[in-house]
Design an enzyme around this catalytic site. Structure first.
Site, PDB file in Angstrom:
ATOM      1  NE  ARG A   1      10.203 -99.021 -42.301  1.00 51.09           N
ATOM      2  CZ  ARG A   1       9.902 -98.223 -41.011  1.00 51.09           C
ATOM      3  NH1 ARG A   1       8.752 -98.310 -40.201  1.00 51.09           N
ATOM      4  NH2 ARG A   1       9.484 -96.616 -42.004  1.00 51.09           N
TER       5      ARG A   1
ATOM      6  CG  HIS B   1       7.810 -92.255 -45.879  1.00 49.81           C
ATOM      7  ND1 HIS B   1       6.789 -91.221 -45.501  1.00 49.81           N
ATOM      8  CD2 HIS B   1       7.715 -93.413 -44.920  1.00 49.81           C
ATOM      9  CE1 HIS B   1       5.760 -91.624 -45.225  1.00 49.81           C
ATOM     10  NE2 HIS B   1       6.428 -92.540 -45.076  1.00 49.81           N
TER      11      HIS B   1
ATOM     12  NE  ARG C   1       3.947 -88.852 -37.944  1.00 44.86           N
ATOM     13  CZ  ARG C   1       4.816 -89.518 -38.251  1.00 44.86           C
ATOM     14  NH1 ARG C   1       5.535 -89.033 -39.398  1.00 44.86           N
ATOM     15  NH2 ARG C   1       5.552 -91.410 -37.632  1.00 44.86           N
TER      16      ARG C   1
ATOM     17  CD  GLU D   1       8.049 -99.231 -47.284  1.00 44.71           C
ATOM     18  OE1 GLU D   1       9.002 -98.616 -46.450  1.00 44.71           O
ATOM     19  OE2 GLU D   1       6.930 -98.797 -46.895  1.00 44.71           O
TER      20      GLU D   1
ATOM     21  CG  ASN E   1       8.500-102.853 -40.406  1.00 41.35           C
ATOM     22  OD1 ASN E   1       9.029-101.814 -39.502  1.00 41.35           O
ATOM     23  ND2 ASN E   1       7.821-101.759 -40.879  1.00 41.35           N
TER      24      ASN E   1
END
Length: 407
Positions: free
Chosen positions: A89, A178, A239, A384, A10
């Protein structure tokens, strides 16, 4: 020596996260992180059972050097010859990729083209792919896309209320992110209720520094809160989430902000950090609420919980049945306060938290956190990396010989 591991990569803009996983047994034998790349503080850490290996990364402090050090350590630990594939990923697959994909030059070119949709992520992912090709040139590499799970979303959910030509000519639409996390926890929840995933209907809340809510019908994503970029939807760590677009024009035209300043504001200076004025870390804000409470920390967490609850409630419009809600991600897995706050807004949907169960479901523990008379809500730690390893294994098993994939 039997080849039984997949190396999961990743790659971020200044980091490299990795795991060594047996996709058959689901055993993770090694994890690690190279961080602060391109700086003099660059370092790499590997964790193997109870052993931790830390090394500084010397100039030029790049992903290539980090991967070379990783390979050196894998060789010293007698793992390198047991690796049969690399799983990457990749954040954005656009509309082209809805499944794991064997990486070749054409795939790399497409990932590069999609960088305009994910300028902070896809270039870094591609850097990791190229770096791995240099040192694992004889191993197949597979891309697993964050957007892939959401390619089942219907047009009524992904089309924006903008001129349609923007979608036709520039691919401006909701993509969602996601996806690997939502896919994993939905599969786990299906096992909890002993139903095939194809018959399950969930609302999945991945809550971390980045947050997304996904409606899952018959095991497939049918709506999700992150959109064209990872800034849409609920408020997050730094965010803003959804804001009136007119605010952007007001900041630029009336207050003299540059577009770059606004972009940095809504992505890096808003959310929990922006409202609290102290931190984007939920733990810090919860601590600030104890004793003599910090009003802005309290406000930030109150707004966050309400926005998530409101998004969850809105997604019942996408479903005709609901088996339950899933909490995952760093906040979703560990903050019993946030979970309880969110569910307190959802009593109309028959959600009532069991505080004892809620307290137990932390730090890697999973399970149901609602009362027996309530609709179900579970905490499920995401994984993940395992999904990437598993999907890499599945793809290679269908395309390569048994000998090649080391079964």
């Amino acid at each position: 020596m039997q080849k039984k591991f997949i190396l999961v990569i990743n790659c971020g803009s200044s980091s490299l996260k990795f795991s060594l996983i047996n996709p058959v047994s689901s055993e993770t034998v090694l994890t690690g992180l190279a961080e602060q790349l391109f700086s003099d503080e660059a370092s790499i850490k590997l964790k193997l059972e109870n052993k931790v290996i830390e090394k500084q990364i010397h100039a030029p402090h790049t992903h290539n050097i980090a991967i070379e050090i990783l390979v050196q350590q894998l060789t010293e630990l007698n793992f390198q010859e047991q690796i049969f594939a690399i799983g990457h990923r990749v954040v954005h697959g656009g509309e082209k990729y809805n499944l794991p994909t064997l990486i070749n030059n054409e795939v790399k070119q497409t990932i590069d083209k999609l960088s305009r949709l994910a300028p902070l992520h896809n270039p870094a992912n591609l850097t990791g792919i190229n770096a791995c090709e240099k040192v694992f040139d004889n191993l197949p590499q597979v891309a697993v896309f964050d957007t892939a799970f959401h390619q089942s979303i219907p047009s009524k959910a992904f089309i924006y209320g903008l001129p349609y030509e923007l979608y036709e000519e520039h691919a401006i639409r909701r993509y969602g992110f996601h996806g690997t996390s939502h896919y994993f926890v939905a599969s786990q929840a299906a096992e909890f209720i002993n139903k095939p995933i194809e018959s399950c209907n969930f609302i999945s809340a991945h809550l971390g520094n980045g947050c997304s809510i996904t409606a899952i019908k018959d095991g497939k994503s049918i709506d999700t809160s992150l959109g064209f970029t990872p800034n849409e939807g609920v408020m997050m760590g730094t965010r803003s989430g959804d804001v009136d677009s007119g605010i952007i024009f007001y900041l630029v035209n009336q207050l003299g902000y540059s577009t770059e300043e606004v972009n940095k504001m809504v992505n890096s200076k808003s959310g929990l950090l922006g409202i609290s004025g102290m931190s984007n870390d939920c733990r810090t804000l919860e601590e600030a609420m104890t004793g003599e409470p910090n009003c802005r920390a309290t406000l930030a967490l109150t707004v966050f919980s309400y926005r998530v609850a409101k998004m969850i409630a809105s997604y019942t419009a996408s479903l005709t049945d609901l088996d339950g809600i899933i909490f995952t991600g760093g906040i979703g897995e560990n903050s019993m306060f946030i979970r309880s706050s969110i569910l307190s807004h959802l009593t109309l949907l028959n959600f009532t938290v069991d505080e004892d169960k809620n307290k137990q479901a932390r730090f890697g523990n999973k399970g149901k956190i609602t009362t027996d008379s309530s609709r179900s809500c579970w905490v499920i730690p995401t994984n993940e990396e395992f999904v990437i390893a598993q999907q890499t294994q599945t793809l290679l098993s269908s395309t390569l010989s048994t000998k090649t994939v080391g079964q």
